[in-house]
Design a protein around this motif. Structure first.
Motif, short mmCIF file in Angstrom:
data_model
loop_
_atom_site.label_atom_id
_atom_site.label_comp_id
_atom_site.label_asym_id
_atom_site.label_seq_id
_atom_site.Cartn_x
_atom_site.Cartn_y
_atom_site.Cartn_z
N SER B 24 0.82 -1.22 0.00
CA SER B 24 0.00 0.00 0.00
C SER B 24 0.84 1.25 0.00
O SER B 24 0.37 2.33 -0.28
N THR B 25 2.12 1.15 0.32
CA THR B 25 2.93 2.36 0.32
C THR B 25 3.85 2.40 -0.88
O THR B 25 4.94 2.93 -0.84
N ASN B 26 3.41 1.84 -1.95
CA ASN B 26 4.23 1.81 -3.15
C ASN B 26 4.15 3.15 -3.87
O ASN B 26 3.31 3.35 -4.73
N ASN B 27 5.00 4.06 -3.47
CA ASN B 27 4.90 5.39 -4.06
C ASN B 27 6.11 5.71 -4.94
O ASN B 27 7.18 5.19 -4.75
N GLY B 28 5.87 6.57 -5.84
CA GLY B 28 6.98 7.11 -6.63
C GLY B 28 7.54 6.14 -7.65
O GLY B 28 7.25 4.96 -7.63
N ASP B 29 8.35 6.65 -8.53
CA ASP B 29 8.98 5.78 -9.53
C ASP B 29 10.19 5.12 -8.92
O ASP B 29 10.74 5.59 -7.94
N SER B 30 10.58 4.07 -9.54
CA SER B 30 11.79 3.41 -9.04
C SER B 30 12.98 4.30 -9.35
O SER B 30 12.91 5.15 -10.23
N THR B 31 14.04 4.12 -8.64
CA THR B 31 15.17 5.04 -8.76
C THR B 31 15.83 4.98 -10.12
O THR B 31 16.89 5.51 -10.35
N GLY B 32 15.21 4.29 -11.00
CA GLY B 32 15.58 4.46 -12.41
C GLY B 32 16.88 3.87 -12.83
O GLY B 32 17.90 4.02 -12.20
N THR B 33 16.83 3.18 -13.89
CA THR B 33 18.04 2.74 -14.56
C THR B 33 18.44 3.93 -15.41
O THR B 33 17.61 4.63 -15.92
N GLY B 34 19.67 4.09 -15.56
CA GLY B 34 20.24 5.32 -16.15
C GLY B 34 19.80 5.53 -17.54
O GLY B 34 18.74 5.10 -17.90
N GLY B 35 20.59 6.20 -18.32
CA GLY B 35 20.08 6.10 -19.64
C GLY B 35 20.38 7.08 -20.67
O GLY B 35 21.34 7.77 -20.70
N SER B 36 19.51 7.04 -21.60
CA SER B 36 19.78 7.65 -22.89
C SER B 36 19.56 9.15 -22.86
O SER B 36 19.01 9.71 -23.77
N GLN B 470 19.24 -15.36 -23.35
CA GLN B 470 19.67 -14.92 -22.02
C GLN B 470 20.65 -13.77 -22.12
O GLN B 470 20.60 -12.82 -21.32
N VAL B 471 21.58 -13.87 -23.06
CA VAL B 471 22.58 -12.81 -23.17
C VAL B 471 21.91 -11.49 -23.52
O VAL B 471 22.19 -10.45 -22.92
N ASN B 472 21.01 -11.53 -24.49
CA ASN B 472 20.33 -10.28 -24.85
C ASN B 472 19.49 -9.73 -23.71
O ASN B 472 19.43 -8.53 -23.50
N ALA B 473 18.87 -10.63 -22.97
CA ALA B 473 18.08 -10.18 -21.81
C ALA B 473 18.99 -9.53 -20.79
O ALA B 473 18.66 -8.48 -20.21
N ALA B 474 20.16 -10.11 -20.58
CA ALA B 474 21.09 -9.55 -19.59
C ALA B 474 21.58 -8.18 -20.04
O ALA B 474 21.76 -7.28 -19.23
N ILE B 475 21.81 -8.04 -21.35
CA ILE B 475 22.26 -6.75 -21.86
C ILE B 475 21.17 -5.70 -21.64
O ILE B 475 21.42 -4.60 -21.16
N LYS B 476 19.95 -6.10 -21.97
CA LYS B 476 18.84 -5.15 -21.85
C LYS B 476 18.69 -4.68 -20.41
O LYS B 476 18.47 -3.51 -20.14
N LYS B 477 18.83 -5.62 -19.48
CA LYS B 477 18.65 -5.28 -18.07
C LYS B 477 19.67 -4.27 -17.60
O LYS B 477 19.48 -3.60 -16.59
N SER B 478 20.79 -4.22 -18.30
CA SER B 478 21.88 -3.42 -17.77
C SER B 478 22.20 -2.20 -18.63
O SER B 478 23.35 -1.84 -18.77
N ASP B 479 21.19 -1.57 -19.18
CA ASP B 479 21.38 -0.33 -19.92
C ASP B 479 22.39 -0.40 -21.06
O ASP B 479 23.53 0.02 -20.90
N PRO B 480 21.98 -0.89 -22.20
CA PRO B 480 22.90 -0.93 -23.34
C PRO B 480 23.49 0.43 -23.66
O PRO B 480 24.59 0.52 -24.21
N GLN B 481 22.78 1.50 -23.29
CA GLN B 481 23.33 2.83 -23.57
C GLN B 481 24.64 3.06 -22.85
O GLN B 481 25.40 3.94 -23.19
N LEU B 482 24.87 2.26 -21.81
CA LEU B 482 26.09 2.46 -21.04
C LEU B 482 27.22 1.59 -21.52
O LEU B 482 28.21 1.41 -20.82
N PHE B 483 27.12 1.06 -22.70
CA PHE B 483 28.21 0.29 -23.26
C PHE B 483 29.35 1.22 -23.63
O PHE B 483 29.14 2.34 -24.06
N VAL B 484 30.56 0.73 -23.46
CA VAL B 484 31.70 1.49 -23.91
C VAL B 484 32.58 0.54 -24.71
O VAL B 484 32.71 -0.64 -24.37
N ASN B 485 33.11 0.99 -25.80
CA ASN B 485 33.90 0.11 -26.65
C ASN B 485 35.38 0.39 -26.51
O ASN B 485 36.17 -0.05 -27.30
#
Lengths: 301, 485, 298
Positions: B24-36, B470-485
């Motif tokens: 019942s006290t589920n307020n606000g957005d989650s602290t957010g995955t970073g991003g684009s 599984q690999v693609n799911a893991a990538i998605k979960k972890s913000d692909p925008q934060l990839f560095v090459n």
């Protein structure tokens, strides 16, 4: 069955072959026992033997195939390095620190646990069994998840970089020791306590004059395990003793001997073997005490 | 019996109560995955607010055993001499979990040391303070550091992307890989006649890399298999680093939009090549099997150090190990792929290193910055080089004698070998485990890859099918925008 | 009247005596435990102090988490080994209470594994299980058999860990059984022999019941210990090969403290509470069943 057949009271056998048969049986039985002991002992000793032999080997010989059990070239270099005291690694200081940190708190912890166990086992009060189960349940929470909140708590208390987080909690009595002692005390005949109460003794007196002496095997066992746990603990000191060298424990000192040249297997094994010696002596001493223990024939008293 | 049931039901209802309360006290957005860019809120602190005084005590995270500690003491002494009025307090932490605990508790040392994979998630979470404001204030020149490192350890706090923006950390070293060759085994093979003159030239050429085909051939020649299994095999090589092959061919394990590159012919080539190498009974058998996910496998290393692997792919930072064991080795560059049009790809490998950063709870930004500057100065690297541990973080040092010719510094590593590593540093790319803020995606992949090598997964196609989701799911979960090459 | 004041005295003593551990628990364990419980229902940013209650989201995520389930499956396999472990403990204890010369020496031998630092012992076992030059494979090849991928084969890896666990873990229970056996009242045995009971009957009807309090303790602590056991799984294989030796606590540790899953501490707390619940259910079941088979002598 295993108390030996030589002291059973039985009518004398009526012929010689009966006697001989039984004698042969006895001998075979003894041989079987010895065989099992030696085989089992050897299996259990094997990895430790490898540790011991590795501690005397040169680095390259440690990884040979097939395994070399007896070092081709014996060397004391590993031990030398182990004991070479520097300002960074000093085994004696580490040992002293470990003893100071572990022994007093374990003794106190064993006694407070015994007191609580006595209460759970012998005194009737409402909610007793539920509270006891609650204690056991606290053992169920995986410790690592409370690592961070605990660290934060000790930090607020300014106990980090002291021995306090590793000493004080144990003094209050651990669930495991309470549990074990309670099991044992449940086996002590309550007639002893009744008799003492009739003589006018209070619970406190009963605890110290009756329960503690009778529970010595268990108390010593608890002390030994408590000591072992604290002595071999690596994660606790790693977390709380990150500062001065003078506070570090024996296990930390030994692991400091690794460096960029990788894990120095020979030295680490030498360290592990040396570290085992004090605990081995403790065990031999404790064992004599609790195994040759006390039997309950004092019901009438 | 009744009592216990009663007790259990009380327990259950407590749990239920909790859940009702919590839901019942589920307020606000989650602290957010970073991003684009849109919606990313950087929660880190500004070091300019935490500069503190210019004198006093600054705490410094150090690691290692007693040999490293002696070195840190030397560095600290050098720093304190240059900066009278500043005292450095050493904090010994050898495990990242302890450091992380301290970071969360707000009691981490002012200057901390991190490894490549940790940087991403810590920077994003605000556990570090960027030194960019100080770099700008002091006009600090970062051009001498390996450019990949500056890129890797920068994080754009406005846009929430990596690979540029605000600098957070400076390198302790540059950890690159090469091939260590056991001179004894190679010479023995030549004596026996297993290696032809030409092959011997190939394997002793420390400047020109071989092709993967030539490499496999030489490795097979150097392999001595014991058919009776009574003694041990001598292997020509350990399993090659597949990343090097893939990058040398100009490809990558990921597609442009950061998905597993299942269609890649190059990946298929290298994995089949690697599998053939480690499969007993195959005609290309020349390497021992070890699990794919432990890049620095202790087992392989001990085999190399007891003369059972002739050419060993390993890291520059293991040189002190090999020196301490009195091995006779030299280094050659990693092989290259011959592309379809006949040109040769680069000799390239991955890098992995340790960097100095400033923790969030540091209130002595000024002193911390001074310390970091000193540690990564020319003098700092010179002092650290005593152990011959790694390629230094500054490019200009590779021409100085103690670095260019480690033999003058007590190592077995000769000049040409040291040069191999400098060249690898020029082309090195970030290790897959550090490209994203979590390494789950590559760990999942390598975990299944090892099953392919042992044969539990029968074919390359089966491998890709079983793992891509599984690999693609893991990538998605972890913000692909934060990839560095 | 007198009865009720004695009872009150009893209550007072009872509560007083259990007070130290309770106080200790409240001072040092309660706060961290409650904190981690609250954390499991929220998303907490340690750096900014922001806390968002998300209710059961973390738990729901754990339940859907394939790896978490796999790890629970793995620990169930390990729990299967618990009964074996207890049987070995009792067997060895029986052996070591035999009246043979030098039994003290053997007692020390069997106990040595428990004395060594578990880090050192784990590393030694890594060598024992090594595919190329480990002791076990060396033995197999010298007998002409095939090598076994103890830590490499997904089907075998967990069993290898169980065997190692038994080797490392029997010391404690063995010692307790010895103490328990030594203190079993002799009158029972003597009476039974007079009645003509054979060795098996004496074992099942006298020895086992007499040590049942000890068995109960060992069973509960071994169950808890097996599920909480994590350091050696990390050192041996870090959950490999292909997650076949991944235990719940190791997975929790990796999630919270390593970059593998992005340092996700709050999710890890949810999983650890689920794991704790799992253990509590098992322990409660043991407690409940204990009324049937545990005999406290009078």
């Amino acid at each position: 069955m295993f108390k030996g057949t030589n002291n059973t009271l039985q009518a004398l056998p009526n012929n010689l072959s009966e006697q001989r048969k039984r004698k042969i049986k006895r001998i075979l039985y003894k041989i079987f026992l010895y065989a099992m002991l030696v085989l089992g002992g050897f299996i259990f000793l094997l990895p430790f033997l490898w540790m011991l032999s590795t501690s005397f080997k040169e680095y390259k010989e440690i990884f040979t195939v097939p395994i070399s059990w007896i070092p081709k070239t014996w060397t004391l270099k590993n031990y030398e390095e182990l004991f070479a005291a520097s300002e960074y690694v000093n085994l004696w200081i580490g040992f002293r620190n470990t003893i100071i940190m572990v022994v007093p708190s374990t003794i106190v912890g064993v006694l407070t646990a015994a007191l609580a166990a006595f209460s759970f086992a012998k005194i009737q009060f409402p909610g007793r069994d539920k509270i006891f189960f609650g204690f056991v349940a606290t053992m169920a929470i995986p410790g690592i998840i409370t690592m961070i909140p605990s660290y934060m708590l000790y930090n607020k208390l300014h106990w980090t970089n002291t021995w306090l987080p590793l000493m004080v909690p144990g003094m209050f009595g651990g669930a495991s020791a309470i549990f074990f002692t309670r099991q044992f005390m449940l086996g002590i005949p309550s007639s002893l306590e009744e008799a003492a109460k009739v003589d006018g003794m209070g619970w406190w007196g009963i605890f110290w004059k009756i329960e503690v002496p009778l529970s010595m095997p268990v108390l010593i066992t608890n002390f030994m395990f408590g000591f072992l746990g604290g002595y071999n603990d690596y994660t606790g000191p790693m977390l709380y003793l990150t500062g001065k060298m003078e506070l570090k424990t024996l296990q930390q000192m030994i692991s400091m001997l690794n460096d960029t040249a990788g894990t120095k297997w020979g030295v680490q094994m030498a360290g592990a073997c040396i570290a085992t010696l004090p605990t081995l002596f403790l065990y031999l001493f404790a064992q004599r005490y609790f195994v040759e223990g006390i039997s309950f024939s004092g019901v009438k008293e | 019996m009744k009592k216990s049931i009663k007790f259990l039901s009380i327990l259950c209802s407590l749990v239920m109560l909790f859940s009702v309360a919590a839901c019942s006290t589920n307020n606000g957005d989650s602290t957010g995955t970073g991003g684009s860019g849109s919606g990313f809120k950087y929660k880190g602190l500004n070091i300019m607010d935490n500069l503190g005084s210019t004198t006093g005590t600054v705490s410094f995270h150090v690691g290692g055993g007693q040999v490293e500690l002696q070195l840190w003491d030397k560095l600290i002494a050098g720093f304190e001499k240059q900066n009278p009025g500043i005292k450095v307090e050493k904090v010994t932490i050898n495990d990242m979990d302890v450091l992380y605990t301290q970071l969360l508790s707000g009691t981490a040392p002012d200057v901390i040391q991190m490894e490549s994979p940790d940087f991403g998630s810590w920077a994003k979470a605000g556990a570090l303070q960027s030194v960019q404001p100080l770099v700008e204030r002091d006009n600090f020149d970062t051009s001498d550091y390996w450019p990949q490192l500056i890129k890797m350890y920068s994080f754009d706090t406005q846009a929430g992307v990596r690979g540029g923006g605000d600098l957070f950390a400076l390198p302790k070293d540059m950890g690159v890989n090469g091939i260590f060759v056991n001179r004894k085994l190679v010479n023995a093979a030549k004596e026996r006649g297993d290696l032809t003159e030409e092959e011997y030239k190939l394997v002793t050429d420390q400047v020109n890399p071989m092709t993967y085909e030539q490499y496999l051939n030489v490795a097979k020649k150097l392999t001595i298999l014991d058919p009776n299994n009574s003694e041990y095999n001598i292997y020509g090589t350990n399993r090659v680093y597949w990343e090097s092959y893939v990058w040398s061919a100009g490809d990558d394990i990921l597609t442009e939009d950061y998905q597993l590159n299942t269609e890649s012919e190059v990946l298929k080539e290298v994995f089949e090549y690697s599998k053939a190498m480690v499969t007993e009974g195959s005609e290309d058998y020349c390497a021992p099997y070890t699990p794919a996910s432990s890049a620095s496998s202790q087992d392989e290393m001990s085999m190399f150090m007891t003369d059972r692997i002739a050419m060993y792919w390993s890291g520059r930072w293991l040189v002190p190990n090999y020196d301490a064991a009195n091995m006779d080795y030299y280094c050659i560059p990693m092989p290259v792929v011959v592309k379809e049009d006949g040109t040769k790809g680069e000799s390239v490998g991955w890098f992995y290193n340790i960097v100095y950063g400033v923790s969030r709870n540091c209130k002595n930004g000024e002193m911390a910055w001074k310390l970091i500057q000193y540690l990564t100065s020319l003098e700092g690297y010179r002092i650290m080089n005593e152990l011959n541990y790694n390629v230094p973080g500054r490019m200009s040092l590779i021409t100085e004698e103690a670095f260019a010719n480690p033999q003058t510094n007590g190592s077995v590593l000769d000049e040409a070998s040291a040069n191999v590593f400098f060249n690898m540093a020029k082309t090195a790319r970030i290790n897959n485990a550090a490209r994203l803020t979590s390494s789950n995606w590559i760990e999942t992949f390598e975990s299944k890859l090892s099953l392919y090598f042992t044969g539990e997964i029968a074919s390359y196609e089966a491998l890709m099918t079983s793992v891509s989701k599984q690999v693609n799911a893991a990538i998605k979960k972890s913000d692909p925008q934060l990839f560095v090459n | 009247m007198k009865g009720s004041s004695i009872k009150k005295k009893d209550y007072l003593a009872g509560y007083l005596f259990i007070a130290p551990p309770i106080i200790g628990f409240m001072l040092f364990s309660l706060i961290p435990i409650v904190f981690s419980l609250v954390l499991s229902f929220s998303e907490y940013d340690f750096f900014t102090g922001e806390i968002n209650l998300i209710g059961f989201e973390g738990y729901a995520r754990a339940i859907e988490d394939e790896l978490f389930f796999k790890s629970l499956g793995n620990i169930c396999i390990a729990l299967g080994g618990v009964l074996l472990q207890i049987a070995v403990m009792l067997g060895v204890a029986l052996l070591l209470t035999a009246k043979v010369k030098g039994v003290t020496f053997f007692r020390a031998l069997f106990f040595i594994p428990s004395l060594c630092s578990s880090v050192a012992v784990t590393l030694v076992w890594k060598w024992v299980y090594n595919y190329d030059f480990g002791i076990l494979n060396g033995l197999l090849t010298s007998l002409g058999l095939d090598k076994v991928g103890w830590l490499i084969d997904t089907k075998v890896a967990m069993i290898s860990m169980i065997i190692q666990g038994i080797w490392m873990g029997i010391g404690g229970g063995m010692v307790m059984y010895i103490a328990g056996l030594k203190n079993a009242p002799r009158q029972y045995y003597e009476a039974a022999e007079i009645d003509g009971a054979n060795a098996f009957q004496r074992f099942f009807h006298i020895t086992l019941p007499c040590v049942s309090p000890t068995t109960f303790y060992i069973l509960v602590t071994t169950i808890i210990g097996t599920v909480s056991d994590f350091a050696r799984y990390k050192l041996m294989n870090n959950g490999g090969p292909d997650y076949s030796t991944l235990t719940p606590v190791l997975y929790i540790y990796q999630t919270a403290f390593t970059s593998q899953y992005g340092y996700d501490y709050t999710y890890a707390t949810a999983m650890s509470w689920l794991t704790g619940l799992f253990i509590i259910v098992l322990v409660a079941a043991t407690f409940i069943s204990s009324k049937r088979w545990v005999h406290y002598s009078v």
